[in-house]
Each structure stands twice: as C-alpha cells, then as structure tokens.
Design a protein around this motif. Sequence first.
Motif, short mmCIF file in Angstrom:
data_model
loop_
_atom_site.label_atom_id
_atom_site.label_comp_id
_atom_site.label_asym_id
_atom_site.label_seq_id
_atom_site.Cartn_x
_atom_site.Cartn_y
_atom_site.Cartn_z
N SER A 125 0.84 -1.21 0.00
CA SER A 125 0.00 0.00 0.00
C SER A 125 0.87 1.25 0.00
O SER A 125 0.60 2.20 -0.73
CB SER A 125 -0.91 0.01 1.22
OG SER A 125 -1.71 -1.12 1.22
N TRP A 165 -5.19 -0.36 -6.61
CA TRP A 165 -4.65 -0.91 -5.36
C TRP A 165 -5.00 -2.40 -5.23
O TRP A 165 -4.14 -3.21 -4.87
CB TRP A 165 -5.22 -0.11 -4.18
CG TRP A 165 -4.75 -0.58 -2.85
CD1 TRP A 165 -3.58 -0.28 -2.24
CD2 TRP A 165 -5.45 -1.44 -1.94
NE1 TRP A 165 -3.51 -0.90 -1.01
CE2 TRP A 165 -4.64 -1.61 -0.81
CE3 TRP A 165 -6.69 -2.07 -1.98
CZ2 TRP A 165 -5.02 -2.40 0.28
CZ3 TRP A 165 -7.07 -2.85 -0.90
CH2 TRP A 165 -6.24 -3.00 0.20
N LEU A 166 -6.27 -2.72 -5.56
CA LEU A 166 -6.69 -4.12 -5.48
C LEU A 166 -5.84 -5.00 -6.40
O LEU A 166 -5.39 -6.09 -6.03
CB LEU A 166 -8.16 -4.27 -5.88
CG LEU A 166 -9.17 -4.06 -4.76
CD1 LEU A 166 -10.58 -4.09 -5.31
CD2 LEU A 166 -9.01 -5.14 -3.69
N GLN A 215 -2.27 -5.35 -5.02
CA GLN A 215 -2.20 -6.23 -3.84
C GLN A 215 -2.11 -7.70 -4.27
O GLN A 215 -1.48 -8.51 -3.61
CB GLN A 215 -3.46 -6.06 -2.97
CG GLN A 215 -3.53 -4.75 -2.23
CD GLN A 215 -2.45 -4.58 -1.18
OE1 GLN A 215 -2.18 -5.48 -0.43
NE2 GLN A 215 -1.80 -3.43 -1.18
N ARG A 216 -2.80 -8.03 -5.36
CA ARG A 216 -2.86 -9.43 -5.79
C ARG A 216 -1.71 -9.80 -6.73
O ARG A 216 -1.52 -10.96 -7.05
CB ARG A 216 -4.19 -9.70 -6.53
CG ARG A 216 -5.35 -9.73 -5.59
CD ARG A 216 -6.66 -9.48 -6.30
NE ARG A 216 -7.71 -9.30 -5.32
CZ ARG A 216 -8.44 -10.29 -4.83
NH1 ARG A 216 -8.23 -11.51 -5.23
NH2 ARG A 216 -9.38 -10.06 -3.95
N SER A 230 -8.67 2.72 -5.93
CA SER A 230 -9.07 1.47 -5.25
C SER A 230 -8.90 0.28 -6.19
O SER A 230 -8.42 -0.79 -5.78
CB SER A 230 -10.53 1.55 -4.79
OG SER A 230 -10.69 2.66 -3.96
N LEU A 231 -9.30 0.49 -7.44
CA LEU A 231 -9.14 -0.60 -8.42
C LEU A 231 -7.67 -0.95 -8.63
O LEU A 231 -7.28 -2.12 -8.62
CB LEU A 231 -9.74 -0.17 -9.76
CG LEU A 231 -11.20 -0.50 -10.02
CD1 LEU A 231 -11.66 0.14 -11.32
CD2 LEU A 231 -11.38 -2.01 -10.09
#
Lengths: 306, 267
Positions: free
Chosen positions: B120, B259-260, B263-264, B256-257
Amino acid sequence: MIECRNLVKSYGRVRAINDLTFDVDAGPPIGLVGPNGAGKTTLFSLISGFLTADSGTVRVDGIDADSSRRNGIIGILPQDAPFLKGIRVRDQLDLFARLQGMSAREAIEVTRTVTTDFGVADLLDRKPEHLSHGQRKRVALAQSIIGQPKLVLLDEPTSGLDPVVADDVRRLIQSRAHAITFMISSHNLAELEDICETIIVINEGRLVVATSVAELRGRDQRLRVRLANPADDAMIARLGRIEGVVDVTCANNDLKQIIIRYDCMDPDRLQMEVLGLMQAAGLPVVELSQGGKLAEGILRLVRDEK
Amino acid sequence: MDPRRTLLLTLFDLRHSVFKVKGLLFLLPFLLYWLAILQLLHDGGAEFVVSQQGMLISTLLLTPDVTRALFIDNPAVLSMTLMLGLTTLPLFCMLAGCNQLAADAGRNSFRFLLTRCTRSELFVSRYLSACLLVAVAMGLLIVAVTLMSLHIDQKPLLTTLTYAAWILAVLVIYALPLIAFMSIFSSMMSGTVGAFLSGSSVFFVLMMISRWLDDDYPALFYVLPNSLKASLYDVYSPDIMLSLAAMLAYSVVYLSLGWLLFQRRSV
C-alpha cells in the motif's frame, strides 16, 4: 522464528507448495534443499510476502507474512532480482536503511559499514546496471542485512561468484550468524554442510524432512574405512560376517577404501569390532568415519520420496 | 500505512524520476507542447483570442456567458491555458502515470523494498510522486503564463494572481483521477509501453462508447472524468465545486481498483 502451517501455493494447475508445515527456531543457519522445482524460491517468496498463499499461514517471529508489522524483520537476497534501474547503489541502500526507521545520518553510516564489510564500498556510486553479476550479488547481500533483520533469506547466495568471493560470503554469513537467523537455499550441499546446522528438505512442494545436518549424515548407515595398506579378500569376508553388516564394498575398487553398509542399532559396537579385526590383521587404519556425506543423505531421501 | 515511509518513498521516486526516462516521457512532450503554445500566444495569439474575431470563434465552442467570463472578465491568456490544459491533460497524465509501477514490478525490483514497506505504501507513494511531478510542471507553466498575462492582459495584479492560483488548482485536481486511472494499468502490466498502450486504448474506447451510447445508457457518460470537463471551464457556475469534488471521487474509485490489482500481483 518461522512457523509454516498447511501452506499451499499453486501456479495454475501446478502446486508449487503443497500443504507444507514446519517450524524453525532462531539460531544457527538453516539450509533449504530440494531439487529444481521443489518450491524453494516460492517458499521464500511466501515468507517474504512477495506472494500470497492460496491457503495456510506463514509467520515470522510471530507476525503474519502479509502484516505491515513484519517490515524490517526479514532481509532477503532474492534470486536474480535487480535493484531499481538507473539509481545509484548508495541512494538505494540509504533508502532501505531509512525505511527501516533510521535517520539520514544513521542510514549513511550503516550503508558505509555494511558495504565495507562485504567489500563493495567502492561500488556505491555506480548504477546497478553497470555492475557485474558478482558485484550485484555482493551488493544485494549487503542490503539484506541492513537494519539488522531477525531473519535473512538467501536464495543461492554464492552462485555465480568466484571461489574466493564465495568463501568470503560464507565467512560473512558465519560471522553474523550469532545475531541473525539465516535461511539459505542452495544446490551447493557442501556449502550448506559447512555453514548450516539444520537442513529442511522439500520436494514437489512437500516437506521431506527438517532435521540437523548431523542427523541427516547419520541416516546413511555406512562405515568408511581408509587403510594404509590394501586389505585382502579374506579380510573383506571377515568384515562381512560381523553381526549387522549388510555388505562390504571397496570404493573405486580400491582395497584401501572399504565401505561397510550395516543395519543395526549399535554402530559404535560395529566400529569397535571393525577396528579390532584390522588391528589383529596388522592393517593400520588411516581414517574411519560413520555416516555419509550430506549430499548422499539428501539424495537418498529425495529418491525415496519419489 | 506508515506516513513517514510513504513520504520517503514518494520523494525518492520523484527525485529519481525527473531526469530519467520515467519523468522525461511526460516532461519532454509537455515542455515542447507548451513552449509552442506560449510562443503562439506571445506572437499575437493572445490578442487574437480577445479580439472580436476570436470571441466569435469562441462562442461557437462555448456559451456567450462562459466566453465572457473566460476572456473578458478574467485574464484571457490564463483562460486559454485552462482550456488547452484541460483538453490535453488526459494525454499528459497517461504519459506521467503509465510507469508508476509497471516497469519496476515487471523487473521484480520491488523485492528489495517490500521487506521494508508495504504494498500500500509503495502504491500510494508512486501515485503521489506522479501527481507531484504533474503538479510541479503545471505550477511552473502557470508562473510563466501569469507573467505573460500580466504583460498582455493588463488586468489588476491581484485578479491575475488569484485567477492563476484557481486555474492551477483546477488543472491539478483534474489530473488526479487521470493519473489514478493509469495506476490501474500500471498495476497490471509489466512494462511502460504496455501500460501506456493499454491505458490509452481503454480510455479512448470508453470515451467513444460513452459518447455513442449516452442516450440509451446515460450512466456510461460518467465513466470517465472528462465528462465533467465542460463544467470546469465555467468559472462562475455553482456546479464547479461539485465537479471538483467529483474528480476526487473518481480518483478514489480508480485508485481502489489499481490498489486491489497491485495487492494481488506477484512481484
């Protein structure tokens, strides 16, 4: 230090890590061994948080691998991972130190100290892409211990290094092993035998064994006898008749190098009987060792697993 | 997320972007484009804009009220910069934002960082760094245009300075969702070119679709932030603050998109 519980990681249909569970305590260096594709690099990536497990947990010093509290606890020398391109080594190492909570002045001092220890202080003003493979490896090793992490994962730390530098690296690992727990993945089993006290063997993503080097050597039930003069066939036959001996062979058909394979619970008694026979026959024993080399023990384990 | 580490990473990335491919990819086209525009304004373009002919042409594109607000009530050179800036920002923001993460993630270079910071922190710092790069470039541009405006438009100093600050704020806020949009593609791709091409293609396709289908599916019109661009010209409109707030909302959604996805992502 490391707690792995039912760890699973797949790439598509291939299970790189398959229900792996083991615990490792803080202390002397730990070797991670397995054939190509066994899942060693994937395991390191899961412990470091580069990859997320499909299921299961991995904790380092009681902290989940994906937790932000883990920052600075782990240092890593990833296999073939490059530094940021176009940015001087000095700036990158300073940043790593500052990310671990140091002030600008402390970061400069720590960078200077670790690079001096690893013999790369003269490379600080170079860009990573202008370093040779060996120089990059040494700089990467230096960065792995910045900030005194509790656990350092080293993926093939000496591959591609010349023997002198490789030896220096081994000495540096040993010199820091009192304060840092090193986990070393390597195909160089002789190196692991020298450095590590504990070995974890994995194959096809599963744990084969997690044990001490001495225990792993001892699993090889063989006595090796090196004689000053060649033994005769009668001596070989007499050795074969000792209770618990399975067979007696000569290494490379050399009658001075005898290998006695046994299957008994009391190898010390066996050793005494062998020495007694040699003494009675007037054959001076130059060396007698119990167990095999680490490599042989591991190879047998992996083959048995298959 | 640790603010100190995020700030460290942001400043580090910004410092090392400016004179490297990552920054020059945006700065060079930006500089060339605005040098050409400033040259045109300097060579009589500014006088033409406020001339009767210029105003007539402007009314073909804008309503008379907006034209008056932009070119009579306020310094025309600055207004021209606002219009041209809003029109070209999507392209420049794609150039500035395409390499937030893509190249370094593709080379696995984040591995040395990710044992010392979180994903993050890395994601947010790269976004902030790209935004700061655009903001600083815009700031320098507005300073140059303000000096030109004081010389050509002859409006009171305070009016010019206030309007210049307002324009800078509008342009920077408009840039935020555009850079956030590119963070989605930079999180997915493993190279700068791939991130730029995929981001710009999707942007273009979405823009076309939203124009073609906005009668049947009005919601599609609002998929991209440039649907609200017209309201940002209208400096006296009460909707302008709402539009600026919407830009921040777009930024949050796109971030947000991105970041998601990051993260993956395997790094």
